[in-house]
Design a protein around this motif. Structure first.
Motif, PDB file in Angstrom:
ATOM      1  N   ASN A   1      -4.765   5.867  -4.732  1.00 49.40           N
ATOM      2  CA  ASN A   1      -5.253   6.538  -3.447  1.00 49.40           C
ATOM      3  C   ASN A   1      -5.532   8.077  -4.117  1.00 49.40           C
ATOM      4  O   ASN A   1      -6.555   8.677  -3.620  1.00 49.40           O
TER       5      ASN A   1
ATOM      6  N   LYS B   1     -10.320  -0.382  -2.452  1.00 54.71           N
ATOM      7  CA  LYS B   1      -9.443  -1.530  -1.595  1.00 54.71           C
ATOM      8  C   LYS B   1     -10.369  -2.647  -1.345  1.00 54.71           C
ATOM      9  O   LYS B   1     -11.401  -2.476  -1.031  1.00 54.71           O
TER      10      LYS B   1
ATOM     11  N   TYR C   1       0.883  -1.286   0.060  1.00 48.15           N
ATOM     12  CA  TYR C   1      -0.052  -0.013   0.096  1.00 48.15           C
ATOM     13  C   TYR C   1       0.871   1.340  -0.068  1.00 48.15           C
ATOM     14  O   TYR C   1       0.418   2.557  -0.015  1.00 48.15           O
TER      15      TYR C   1
ATOM     16  N   PRO D   1      -8.574   7.172  -7.767  1.00 47.74           N
ATOM     17  CA  PRO D   1      -9.064   5.781  -7.679  1.00 47.74           C
ATOM     18  C   PRO D   1      -9.910   5.116  -8.949  1.00 47.74           C
ATOM     19  O   PRO D   1     -10.879   4.812  -9.011  1.00 47.74           O
TER      20      PRO D   1
ATOM     21  N   LYS E   1      -0.241   4.584  -4.413  1.00 48.47           N
ATOM     22  CA  LYS E   1      -0.150   6.038  -4.274  1.00 48.47           C
ATOM     23  C   LYS E   1      -1.038   6.804  -5.204  1.00 48.47           C
ATOM     24  O   LYS E   1      -1.939   7.479  -4.994  1.00 48.47           O
TER      25      LYS E   1
END
Length: 214
Positions: free
Chosen positions: A90, A116, A81, A93, A87
């Motif tokens: 995040n 996720k 992660y 997405p 990255k």
């Protein structure tokens, strides 16, 4: 050394085709069928896919990963992660991926939003991994600089000794993502470069199908 004329490299595709009236309403059915045929044909790494993400600088970023899960709504993969791909995901997405089965002259392109996986889902998969892969997840701070190969090997040995004879827990910074299907495009090579391309797009929970020019 003989010069390779890259522009002259070409292949005549002739292993199959996609017939309109035989196509399923749900593209996941065809994807499952193609994937099973890739496995049965002993394609090298049939679950390998090129995963494209968007960086924080809004530039494209792509790398090979392994698909490790398939449902009626998504495909999934696992990573650190703290890696660059995590990255990217995040920050933005969304993702796209391409799966290429050269032996079958087939390609599948997938895109969609990314989420996720749950901790429980990541735990279950981590427990199924070979022990060396579990140790590797702890030993490698993915995408970060290392001084040399020895540093990685020393990290591996340290983790191996730490959990000698014990179950190895999943690192908190390691787990899965899923790409929720929004588009799925199937490509089948055909003679004369008149390849078959069938694009499925999901709108309001319904799949719409369209043949597009190669």
């Amino acid at each position: 050394m003989t010069d390779i004329k890259i522009a002259d490299l070409r292949k005549q595709y002739k292993k199959g085709g996609l017939v309109d009236h035989e196509l399923p309403e749900n593209p996941v059915e065809l994807f499952r069928k193609w994937f099973e045929e890739a496995v049965e044909s002993e394609v090298i790494e049939p679950n390998a896919m090129a995963l494209a993400t968007v960086t924080g600088a809004e530039t494209p970023n792509v790398r090979m990963v392994l698909m490790k899960g398939l449902t009626d709504h998504s495909i999934s993969f696992y990573t650190n992660y703290e890696s660059q791909k995590a990255k990217d995901l995040n920050a933005y997405p969304v993702a796209a991926c391409t799966i290429w089965w050269a032996e079958l002259e087939r390609q599948v392109r997938i895109s969609g939003k990314v989420e996720k996986l749950t901790a429980a889902e990541s735990d279950d998969y981590f427990r199924s991994r070979p022990r060396e892969s579990q140790i590797g997840a702890w030993a490698s701070n993915q995408s970060r600089p290392v001084a040399n190969r020895k540093e990685l090997e020393d990290n591996f040995k340290e983790i191996e000794e730490k959990y000698d004879g014990e179950e190895i827990p999943r690192p908190e910074d390691w787990g899965g993502f899923k790409i929720i299907f929004e588009t799925i495009e199937f490509w089948q090579g055909r003679p004369g470069r008149l390849h078959d391309r069938i694009l499925y797009q999901q709108t309001a929970g319904k799949w719409n199908q369209q043949r597009i020019a190669p």
